[in-house]
Design a protein around this motif. Sequence first.
Motif, PDB file in Angstrom:
ATOM      1  N   LYS A  97     117.401  32.301 133.671  1.00  0.00           N
ATOM      2  CA  LYS A  97     116.644  33.091 134.846  1.00  0.00           C
ATOM      3  C   LYS A  97     115.206  32.960 134.983  1.00  0.00           C
ATOM      4  CE  LYS A  97     120.380  36.730 135.809  1.00  0.00           C
ATOM      5  NZ  LYS A  97     120.642  37.823 136.133  1.00  0.00           N
ATOM      6  N   GLU A  98     114.965  32.700 136.205  1.00  0.00           N
ATOM      7  CA  GLU A  98     113.444  32.635 136.624  1.00  0.00           C
ATOM      8  C   GLU A  98     113.017  34.269 136.683  1.00  0.00           C
ATOM      9  OE1 GLU A  98     112.454  30.578 139.885  1.00  0.00           O
ATOM     10  OE2 GLU A  98     113.452  28.602 139.070  1.00  0.00           O
ATOM     11  N   LYS A  99     111.939  34.375 135.834  1.00  0.00           N
ATOM     12  CA  LYS A  99     111.138  36.062 136.016  1.00  0.00           C
ATOM     13  C   LYS A  99     110.451  35.974 137.359  1.00  0.00           C
ATOM     14  CE  LYS A  99     110.927  36.558 130.964  1.00  0.00           C
ATOM     15  NZ  LYS A  99     109.903  36.666 129.758  1.00  0.00           N
ATOM     16  N   PHE A 146     130.050  29.230 140.797  1.00  0.00           N
ATOM     17  CA  PHE A 146     129.814  30.199 139.539  1.00  0.00           C
ATOM     18  C   PHE A 146     128.775  30.856 139.917  1.00  0.00           C
ATOM     19  CE2 PHE A 146     131.763  26.464 137.134  1.00  0.00           C
ATOM     20  CZ  PHE A 146     132.935  27.010 136.945  1.00  0.00           C
ATOM     21  N   ASP A 147     128.731  32.006 139.320  1.00  0.00           N
ATOM     22  CA  ASP A 147     127.422  32.776 139.396  1.00  0.00           C
ATOM     23  C   ASP A 147     126.691  32.435 138.125  1.00  0.00           C
ATOM     24  OD1 ASP A 147     128.476  34.223 137.047  1.00  0.00           O
ATOM     25  OD2 ASP A 147     129.272  35.837 138.278  1.00  0.00           O
ATOM     26  N   PHE A 148     125.498  33.089 137.967  1.00  0.00           N
ATOM     27  CA  PHE A 148     124.592  32.751 136.999  1.00  0.00           C
ATOM     28  C   PHE A 148     125.426  32.675 135.514  1.00  0.00           C
ATOM     29  CE2 PHE A 148     121.318  33.529 133.925  1.00  0.00           C
ATOM     30  CZ  PHE A 148     120.656  32.453 133.766  1.00  0.00           C
ATOM     31  N   ASP A 149     126.006  33.986 135.449  1.00  0.00           N
ATOM     32  CA  ASP A 149     126.483  34.075 133.824  1.00  0.00           C
ATOM     33  C   ASP A 149     127.646  33.043 133.591  1.00  0.00           C
ATOM     34  OD1 ASP A 149     125.064  36.418 133.369  1.00  0.00           O
ATOM     35  OD2 ASP A 149     126.652  37.618 134.147  1.00  0.00           O
ATOM     36  N   ASP A 150     128.288  32.642 134.677  1.00  0.00           N
ATOM     37  CA  ASP A 150     129.393  31.671 134.465  1.00  0.00           C
ATOM     38  C   ASP A 150     128.715  30.394 134.199  1.00  0.00           C
ATOM     39  OD1 ASP A 150     131.666  32.894 134.453  1.00  0.00           O
ATOM     40  OD2 ASP A 150     132.322  32.804 136.501  1.00  0.00           O
ATOM     41  N   GLN A 151     127.334  30.068 134.888  1.00  0.00           N
ATOM     42  CA  GLN A 151     126.837  28.806 134.608  1.00  0.00           C
ATOM     43  C   GLN A 151     126.293  28.708 133.260  1.00  0.00           C
ATOM     44  OE1 GLN A 151     123.461  28.099 137.731  1.00  0.00           O
ATOM     45  NE2 GLN A 151     124.987  29.281 139.300  1.00  0.00           N
ATOM     46  N   VAL A 152     125.945  29.782 132.717  1.00  0.00           N
ATOM     47  CA  VAL A 152     125.416  29.903 131.303  1.00  0.00           C
ATOM     48  C   VAL A 152     126.634  29.542 130.410  1.00  0.00           C
ATOM     49  CG1 VAL A 152     124.363  31.279 129.469  1.00  0.00           C
ATOM     50  CG2 VAL A 152     123.734  31.518 131.754  1.00  0.00           C
TER      51      VAL A 152
END
Length: 267
Positions: free
Chosen positions: A257-259, A233-239
């Motif tokens: 997401k880490e800034k 999963f990419d980040f969006d799918d993780q969310v």
Amino acid sequence: MNIDVLTIFPDMFKGPMETSIIGRAQGKGIVSIQTHDVRNYTDNKHRRVDDTPFGGGAGMVMMAQPFFDALEEILDVKAGERAPDTRVVLLTPQGKTFNQAKARELAQIPRLIMLCGRYEGIDDRVRQVWVDEELSIGDYVLTGGELAAMVIIDAVVRLLPGALGDETSAEEESFSDGLLEYPQFTKPAQFRGIEVPPILLSGHHESIRRWRRKESLKRTYQVRPELIKEQNFDFDDQVLMAEALRELGHDVEIPRKEKKKRTKGRG
């Protein structure tokens, strides 16, 4: 694409191969499906295709001779030679399990030859000399390879360009990306007290896309959780996966997401 099927029951293919998407694909010239009666290639007057197994045991085994002669004539090559751009597939419970990825792979091959066994199977010399790949449609036993061949043909043909009315349909179906498909609804918006999810009526395409993706993740987790483990999963799918799990009652944290820290340049 050309598909040839070797079987002793060619009539089984008449209905399924002549209707719906497969029938239309043949009518458009997208695919040509030919069945060949193995009995027509026997060298005995009784058109017998089977005999008792060496070493004893129950049941009968399909003889090598009819398959050898049929393949030599259909492919116009001698035994042991390979016809170009052709794959010979044996339908057998011992084969690798067929899936959507394999369907996509087979859809790229100009010509498929499918061998349908019966009884206790086909003399193994056919496999040794002719077969490129052995496939099974599941961990159970059928009376013959014909039904398995039909399943594979259906899955492959619908992936051929022009076979479906909407070319995006195949891309959005279950297993196209390793997940099950999201729920589908049509008119009316309310039926017997059950309403369509309001998000689908919003007209907001990005919100609809995210809802569908989350529902796809949720359904896959509930029905086929092993498929989730295979995903990267990419980040969006993780969310979305975390949101889906929370909706299912799991206490999980939504990823953030880490800034990136700004660094002052020197000059």
